[in-house]
Design a protein around this motif. Structure first.
Motif, mmCIF file in Angstrom:
data_model
loop_
_atom_site.group_PDB
_atom_site.id
_atom_site.type_symbol
_atom_site.label_atom_id
_atom_site.label_comp_id
_atom_site.label_asym_id
_atom_site.label_seq_id
_atom_site.Cartn_x
_atom_site.Cartn_y
_atom_site.Cartn_z
ATOM 1 N N LEU A 40 0.840 -1.202 0.000
ATOM 2 C CA LEU A 40 0.000 0.000 0.000
ATOM 3 C C LEU A 40 0.873 1.249 0.000
ATOM 4 O O LEU A 40 1.739 1.406 0.867
ATOM 5 C CB LEU A 40 -0.916 0.010 1.224
ATOM 6 C CG LEU A 40 -1.702 1.303 1.488
ATOM 7 C CD1 LEU A 40 -2.695 1.578 0.360
ATOM 8 C CD2 LEU A 40 -2.412 1.229 2.837
ATOM 9 N N ASP A 69 -1.602 -1.182 -4.359
ATOM 10 C CA ASP A 69 -2.669 -0.278 -3.954
ATOM 11 C C ASP A 69 -2.108 1.118 -3.682
ATOM 12 O O ASP A 69 -1.069 1.254 -3.017
ATOM 13 C CB ASP A 69 -3.363 -0.804 -2.694
ATOM 14 C CG ASP A 69 -3.872 -2.228 -2.884
ATOM 15 O OD1 ASP A 69 -4.545 -2.475 -3.897
ATOM 16 O OD2 ASP A 69 -3.576 -3.093 -2.034
ATOM 17 N N TRP A 70 -2.843 2.123 -4.175
ATOM 18 C CA TRP A 70 -2.375 3.508 -4.053
ATOM 19 C C TRP A 70 -3.506 4.402 -3.576
ATOM 20 O O TRP A 70 -4.664 4.246 -3.970
ATOM 21 C CB TRP A 70 -1.885 4.012 -5.413
ATOM 22 C CG TRP A 70 -0.662 3.315 -5.907
ATOM 23 C CD1 TRP A 70 -0.594 2.085 -6.495
ATOM 24 C CD2 TRP A 70 0.692 3.800 -5.837
ATOM 25 N NE1 TRP A 70 0.709 1.770 -6.797
ATOM 26 C CE2 TRP A 70 1.514 2.808 -6.413
ATOM 27 C CE3 TRP A 70 1.267 4.969 -5.358
ATOM 28 C CZ2 TRP A 70 2.904 2.960 -6.512
ATOM 29 C CZ3 TRP A 70 2.655 5.132 -5.468
ATOM 30 C CH2 TRP A 70 3.445 4.128 -6.027
ATOM 31 N N ALA A 71 -3.160 5.372 -2.734
ATOM 32 C CA ALA A 71 -4.115 6.388 -2.280
ATOM 33 C C ALA A 71 -3.348 7.673 -2.013
ATOM 34 O O ALA A 71 -2.156 7.650 -1.703
ATOM 35 C CB ALA A 71 -4.850 5.935 -1.023
ATOM 36 N N TYR A 103 -6.912 -3.864 4.985
ATOM 37 C CA TYR A 103 -7.284 -2.530 4.509
ATOM 38 C C TYR A 103 -8.013 -2.645 3.173
ATOM 39 O O TYR A 103 -7.946 -3.677 2.486
ATOM 40 C CB TYR A 103 -6.062 -1.626 4.375
ATOM 41 C CG TYR A 103 -5.102 -2.041 3.274
ATOM 42 C CD1 TYR A 103 -5.293 -1.617 1.955
ATOM 43 C CD2 TYR A 103 -4.023 -2.875 3.539
ATOM 44 C CE1 TYR A 103 -4.433 -2.012 0.945
ATOM 45 C CE2 TYR A 103 -3.158 -3.280 2.535
ATOM 46 C CZ TYR A 103 -3.371 -2.844 1.240
ATOM 47 O OH TYR A 103 -2.529 -3.244 0.238
ATOM 48 N N ARG A 104 -8.694 -1.576 2.800
ATOM 49 C CA ARG A 104 -9.334 -1.486 1.500
ATOM 50 C C ARG A 104 -9.205 -0.056 0.979
ATOM 51 O O ARG A 104 -9.522 0.900 1.698
ATOM 52 C CB ARG A 104 -10.831 -1.840 1.579
ATOM 53 C CG ARG A 104 -11.131 -3.283 1.883
ATOM 54 C CD ARG A 104 -10.807 -4.182 0.693
ATOM 55 N NE ARG A 104 -11.255 -5.554 0.922
ATOM 56 C CZ ARG A 104 -10.576 -6.468 1.616
ATOM 57 N NH1 ARG A 104 -9.415 -6.138 2.164
ATOM 58 N NH2 ARG A 104 -11.043 -7.683 1.769
ATOM 59 N N VAL A 105 -8.742 0.114 -0.245
ATOM 60 C CA VAL A 105 -8.756 1.406 -0.913
ATOM 61 C C VAL A 105 -10.150 1.606 -1.501
ATOM 62 O O VAL A 105 -10.727 0.678 -2.078
ATOM 63 C CB VAL A 105 -7.697 1.468 -2.023
ATOM 64 C CG1 VAL A 105 -7.801 2.786 -2.805
ATOM 65 C CG2 VAL A 105 -6.293 1.319 -1.436
ATOM 66 N N SER A 107 -13.156 4.570 -3.331
ATOM 67 C CA SER A 107 -13.435 5.837 -4.014
ATOM 68 C C SER A 107 -14.869 5.774 -4.504
ATOM 69 O O SER A 107 -15.562 4.750 -4.331
ATOM 70 C CB SER A 107 -12.485 6.030 -5.200
ATOM 71 O OG SER A 107 -12.742 5.067 -6.209
ATOM 72 N N ALA A 163 -6.558 6.878 -6.084
ATOM 73 C CA ALA A 163 -7.229 5.745 -5.453
ATOM 74 C C ALA A 163 -7.212 4.583 -6.425
ATOM 75 O O ALA A 163 -7.905 4.605 -7.452
ATOM 76 C CB ALA A 163 -8.662 6.100 -5.062
ATOM 77 N N SER A 165 -6.827 0.169 -6.484
ATOM 78 C CA SER A 165 -6.751 -1.079 -5.732
ATOM 79 C C SER A 165 -6.426 -2.219 -6.669
ATOM 80 O O SER A 165 -7.151 -2.460 -7.646
ATOM 81 C CB SER A 165 -8.083 -1.355 -5.024
ATOM 82 O OG SER A 165 -8.005 -2.566 -4.279
ATOM 83 N N SER A 180 -12.316 9.658 -1.387
ATOM 84 C CA SER A 180 -11.522 8.453 -1.618
ATOM 85 C C SER A 180 -10.596 8.275 -0.425
ATOM 86 O O SER A 180 -10.499 9.148 0.440
ATOM 87 C CB SER A 180 -10.723 8.551 -2.923
ATOM 88 O OG SER A 180 -9.721 9.552 -2.822
ATOM 89 N N VAL A 182 -8.392 5.187 2.238
ATOM 90 C CA VAL A 182 -8.107 3.828 2.676
ATOM 91 C C VAL A 182 -8.857 3.569 3.984
ATOM 92 O O VAL A 182 -8.738 4.346 4.933
ATOM 93 C CB VAL A 182 -6.599 3.604 2.928
ATOM 94 C CG1 VAL A 182 -6.319 2.129 3.214
ATOM 95 C CG2 VAL A 182 -5.773 4.076 1.747
#
Length: 419
Positions: A40, A69-71, A103-105, A107, A163, A165, A180, A182
């Motif tokens: 992440l 995963d990106w945020a 975790y969960r990303v 949006s 955002a 995933s 958006s 995490v």
């Protein structure tokens, strides 16, 4: 969970900045105390790079294929350990060592699954989103702790959010509008605190009559007359009065809840808002917030000393919460026949941190460039930290102004060994 690798850089060309950031990340990922395979990433950029956001994210994803995963979002300034990049081209990345199931990303394009339990959430939001305050409340209600932390994108160009995933790149991971971020499961350790940047300059009073954004009576007295008395100004001297009012803010607290602490500081639930107009005909004050009778109001001003002291306070609270739980002398004597039982409980250490501060707090408000972040480093130590300067801050289920929201991710320290 190991320390979160992080990197930051400034350069007129985003590819050069990205190269410097990637070099820092790779160097840290090779060290034993840092995570080597994090999945992440939190990415913050200044608005100088906003128009190249898609290319920037694609480049980082290609260079860091293990990060799925990106945020993140955009700010007129970004924050890192011990420094701020304000009004200059810069980026910061932190790679969080969290199991993907924790975790969960999310949006607007990829909402949280209804069957997934969130304990808290890091939230980025576009300030132009309709009904934003209501959406923040709804999002907070989806978490077990009722706690969000984050802020509103601040940008003079595109209000970009990141955002993404897994391999779902239908929108390229770059969004505008809405919320958006995490969401974190109950397995993720965290601590969060809100620090205010204003000092009360009047008694706190109940709003006894209001009409939408207009406070008409404070403690059953005309609101405008009360303010003039508290600020020691008169409308017969309009230039002086306008200058003083422009430098004055109001702190609002929920009905039945005191907003000013015994120490004279604003409490963490106080929302600071602007006075946007006067209503002499009704002796009212126009506030940048929907008002309800029963809310409490105090006049306040931004104050460097108060801001510094309160930031030190919240850092101290976090450090205290992370200290090992030491047994009392009585307990040690009671357990003296079994030395193993008298070993102190292990504490927690910081794996990484996120700091979101108001655009009005950076630089000179704390006495000089990067002074705000230097206070945090002095208090918490050399910990991985990223964040941004926001157009409004999010904590719990509230939208704030002139505040800082400091959140740390924690991991247990190793228990002490015994001979």
């Amino acid at each position: 969970m190991k320390l979160f690798p992080f990197g930051h850089a400034t350069h007129p060309q985003w590819r050069m900045a990205a190269g410097l950031v990637l070099a820092q990340l790779r160097a840290q990922m090779s060290l034993p105390d840092f995570a080597s395979q994090p999945r992440l990433a939190l990415l913050y950029i200044t608005d100088h790079y906003a128009t190249q956001a898609q290319a920037l994210l694609a480049h980082l994803r290609e260079e860091l294929p293990q990060v799925s995963d990106w945020a993140g979002t955009t700010g007129v300034g970004i924050a890192v350990n011990n420094a701020e990049y304000f009004d200059e081209p810069a980026m910061a990345v932190m790679l969080c060592d969290l199991p993907p199931e924790h975790y969960r990303v999310f949006s607007g394009a990829a909402p949280l699954p209804s069957n997934w339990t969130a304990d808290a959430a890091l939230v980025h939001a576009d300030p132009a989103t309709p009904d934003l305050a209501e959406l923040v409340v709804e999002m907070a209600e989806r978490t077990q702790q009722g706690y969000l932390f984050g802020g509103l994108t601040s940008s003079r160009t595109r209000s970009v959010q990141f955002a993404l995933s897994g391999g779902d790149a239908a929108h390229g991971g770059v969004l505008e509008g809405g919320l958006s971020g995490v969401a974190f499961g109950p397995e993720v350790g965290w601590l969060s605190r809100v620090t205010q940047g204003c000092q009360p300059i009047s008694p706190e009073r109940e709003i006894t009559e209001a009409d939408q954004h207009v406070a008409l009576q404070l403690a059953n007295e005309p609101a405008l007359e009360t303010m003039l008395s508290d600020l020691q100004i008169s409308l017969s001297e309009p230039q002086k009065a306008i200058s003083v009012v422009r430098g004055t803010l109001v702190g609002l607290s929920p009905a039945g809840q005191a907003g000013v602490q015994r120490t004279g500081q604003l409490g963490s639930d106080v929302r600071v808002r602007h006075i946007v107009g006067l209503d002499p005909a009704r002796q009212g004050l126009v506030i940048a917030e929907h008002l309800e009778p029963g809310m409490r109001l105090t006049f306040c001003r931004r104050n460097v000393q108060a801001a510094r002291a309160d930031l030190v306070r919240v850092c101290a609270e976090i450090r205290e919460a992370l200290e090992p739980e030491m047994l009392s002398i009585e307990a040690i004597h009671a357990l003296s026949d079994d030395p193993l039982r008298a070993v102190p409980q292990p504490g927690q250490r910081i794996a990484g941190a996120v700091y979101v501060s108001c655009t009005g707090r950076g630089g000179p408000h704390f006495g000089g460039p990067s002074a705000e972040l230097q206070i945090i480093r002095h208090a918490l130590g050399d910990v991985p930290l990223v964040g941004f300067f926001a157009a409004g801050e999010i904590a719990r289920h509230h939208l704030y102004g002139y505040t800082g929201v400091l959140t740390v991710f924690t991991q247990p320290t190793s228990p002490p060994t015994t001979p």
